[in-house]
Design an enzyme around this catalytic site. Structure first.
Site, short mmCIF file in Angstrom:
data_model
loop_
_atom_site.label_atom_id
_atom_site.label_comp_id
_atom_site.label_asym_id
_atom_site.label_seq_id
_atom_site.Cartn_x
_atom_site.Cartn_y
_atom_site.Cartn_z
CG HIS A 95 56.51 48.31 39.93
ND1 HIS A 95 56.93 47.42 38.97
CD2 HIS A 95 57.36 48.18 40.98
CE1 HIS A 95 57.97 46.76 39.45
NE2 HIS A 95 58.25 47.20 40.65
N GLY A 96 53.95 50.86 37.46
CA GLY A 96 52.79 51.60 36.96
C GLY A 96 53.19 52.63 35.94
CB CYS A 97 56.21 53.99 34.75
SG CYS A 97 56.18 54.92 36.26
CD GLN A 98 52.61 53.32 27.56
OE1 GLN A 98 51.58 52.77 27.32
NE2 GLN A 98 52.93 54.46 27.03
CB SER A 99 58.79 55.10 30.21
OG SER A 99 58.17 56.14 30.93
#
Lengths: 141, 408
Positions: A49-53
């Site tokens: 989590h915490g990824c734009q992708s």
């Protein structure tokens, strides 16, 4: 080859390109050629989590070394992952825990490291280091 | 006010726009996230701290009087800006999010109970979802969602079917930050009022682009943010109808919201102070006043026409370029364009577009349900303001061409 040596190798590869476009093209090439994660490991639990992708990271502990496989739906992110894996996969937990990863700054990827909730690199490194800590703890039990 | 303004003059009012990034002129197309500030706003904040920084409503001394007057003058200005009936119906908050939280907490916990229903829509940003979800968890109420149609408009017929005697509140966006849809909110308000249900509008995306008249709309609550209205960050507005605000308990305790305090009983101050606990954000209120004055001087009709032209040009250029899917094609739309370059992840595209000096937003834009609704990994969003130009749009198009070259 030690972590620092692999890092140096990557730095010199990137130094061949003067233009940022060429650097991105190189990352894109690496992204396209990343050895893809086993489909069964592309699971919700392996999603970072915490990824734009979206990024999936899978870790296996074999003979004292951690083997990482990963994937992302964005190509540039895959390129970055492939660099991380090249540096950090098949290392001992201690090597990973103490890795400074100075190559990231050196090749100009720092803009991907901003502590933003949309950014994945920080989360990926954090997750890799967490695996190292976890496997180390398990080893000592 | 003439409709043709000198765009170079307007751009020179915004110092940040003249800079270069990566050695290229900055193209700022992220106005839905936050707008840039004109010099008059920046100077007003600086002047407040240099010349009359002082706590308001407390001192009898010169500085406090000056700060209090400047602060309260802005309240009147906001009242006129949105055409509220009374100045005490204007509450200063930290932003739209806090305004919605205030209403959800204060009105919600007093007037909404178990098995009651609250209606929001499928195109809300998280700030107009989460406070209501939290309220539902606390009081046992249920959230009902107005579905969106494929073009990004809300399904009015479905909305009418959701309204019933259990519905106790409706909170919907005025303009969608992801799809650009301008919701025909008056129809939604009128329908709710036939059931005596109060309606709150989330005006975060509206205040910079369209005239807001709370009397004409007939809404019961309205909220917007200073920073999306060419003003400072950390300041926002809650408008509420007097009768409702009076019936609501305070949201937070302390500071100006108190009339008398003893250890046995505290009585609360009158509106608007009842809802403004603690020392307010005086400097930014003053900055917001200057931002509103700036918008009014430029004229909202001018802004609307300029942005319509930019929207049409951007849409046309994107479609000409090819391999582009625009998400959100409501007939009434503000200057926000969400799009995808076929088969290319928005993050990949955004990374390259950034290197051309163009600031676009990529991702889910704090509207994950919208992404789920349209089955998207995220979008690239270009959101324009009146200070943007056709030449800047051409730079974005050139960047998109490069993206296609690199990834295809």
């Amino acid at each position: 080859m030690k972590i620092e040596e692999t890092e140096k190798e990557i730095i010199s590869e990137f130094e061949m390109f003067d233009d940022w476009l060429d650097r991105y093209n190189y990352l894109i090439e690496m992204g396209k050629s990343l050895h893809v994660i086993d489909a069964k490991n592309k699971s919700e639990t392996n999603l970072i989590h915490g990824c734009q992708s979206r990024v999936w990271l899978h870790a296996e502990f074999v003979d004292g070394h951690i083997h990482f496989t990963a994937d992302s739906d964005a190509v540039i992110t895959r390129g970055i992952i492939s660099l991380l894996i090249r540096v950090l996969s098949d290392r001992t937990p201690d090597e990973i825990i103490h890795a400074k990863l100075e190559f990231i700054d050196a090749i100009g990827l720092t803009q991907h490291l901003s502590p933003s909730r949309s950014n994945g690199l920080t989360s990926m490194i954090k997750q890799i280091k967490l695996y190292a800590l976890a496997f180390k703890a398990k080893e000592q039990v | 006010m003439p409709l043709v303004q000198d765009i170079e003059k307007i751009r020179s009012d915004f110092p940040i726009l003249s800079q270069q990034v990566y050695g290229k002129p900055l193209v700022y197309f992220d106005n839905a996230a936050t707008t840039q500030k004109p010099t008059v706003v920046i100077d007003a904040i600086s002047e407040y701290y240099r010349e009359y920084n002082s706590n308001v409503h407390r001192g009898v001394h010169f500085l406090s009087n000056k700060a209090s007057k400047a602060f309260e003058d802005v309240r009147v200005q906001v009242q006129q800006f949105i055409n509220a009936k009374h100045v005490h119906e204007i509450i200063f908050t930290r932003g739209t999010t806090e305004a919605i939280n205030l209403v959800a907490s204060s009105y919600g916990r007093r007037f909404i109970g178990k098995d009651d229903e609250i209606i929001i829509s499928e195109i809300e940003h998280h700030s107009n979802i989460v406070p209501w979800q939290m309220l539902c968890e606390q009081v046992g109420a249920k959230l009902r969602i107005i579905p969106a149609l494929d073009d990004g408009t809300l399904d009015f017929e479905a909305y009418l079917k959701l309204l019933n005697q259990r519905t106790k509140f409706v909170s919907i966006t005025h303009i969608s930050n992801t799809l650009g849809t301008i919701v025909p909110v008056k129809d939604f308000i009128d329908a709710a009022h036939r059931w005596n249900i109060p309606v709150m509008l989330d005006g975060a995306q509206a205040s910079a682009h369209t005239e807001i008249d709370v009397e004409v709309l007939g809404c019961d609550f309205y909220s917007f943010s200073g920073h999306k209205t060419f003003g400072p960050m950390g300041i926002g507005i809650l408008y509420g109808r007097e009768e409702l605000l009076n019936a609501m308990p305070p949201y937070q305790g302390g500071g100006e919201m108190i009339q008398d305090v003893s250890f046995t009983k505290t009585t609360y101050n009158n509106l608007p102070f009842k809802f403004e606990a603690g020392t307010p954000n005086v400097g930014d209120v003053i900055g917001l006043g200057k931002a509103i004055a700036y918008i009014q001087q430029l004229g909202l009709p001018y802004i609307a026409e300029r942005e319509k032209n930019l929207l049409d040009y951007l849409t046309k250029r994107l479609l000409e370029t090819g391999n582009i899917t625009i998400i959100g094609n409501a007939p009434e739309k503000t200057s926000v364009v969400s799009f995808l370059i076929d088969k290319i992840h928005p993050y990949d595209a955004g990374t390259i577009i950034d290197r051309f000096g163009v600031a676009v937003r990529t991702g889910n834009h704090c509207t994950q349900p919208v992404m789920d609704r349209y089955k998207l990994p995220g979008t690239i969003r270009a959101s324009l303001a009146f200070y943007n130009t056709e030449e800047e749009i051409d730079i974005l198009i050139a960047a998109i061409e490069k993206v296609k070259e690199m990834f295809y």
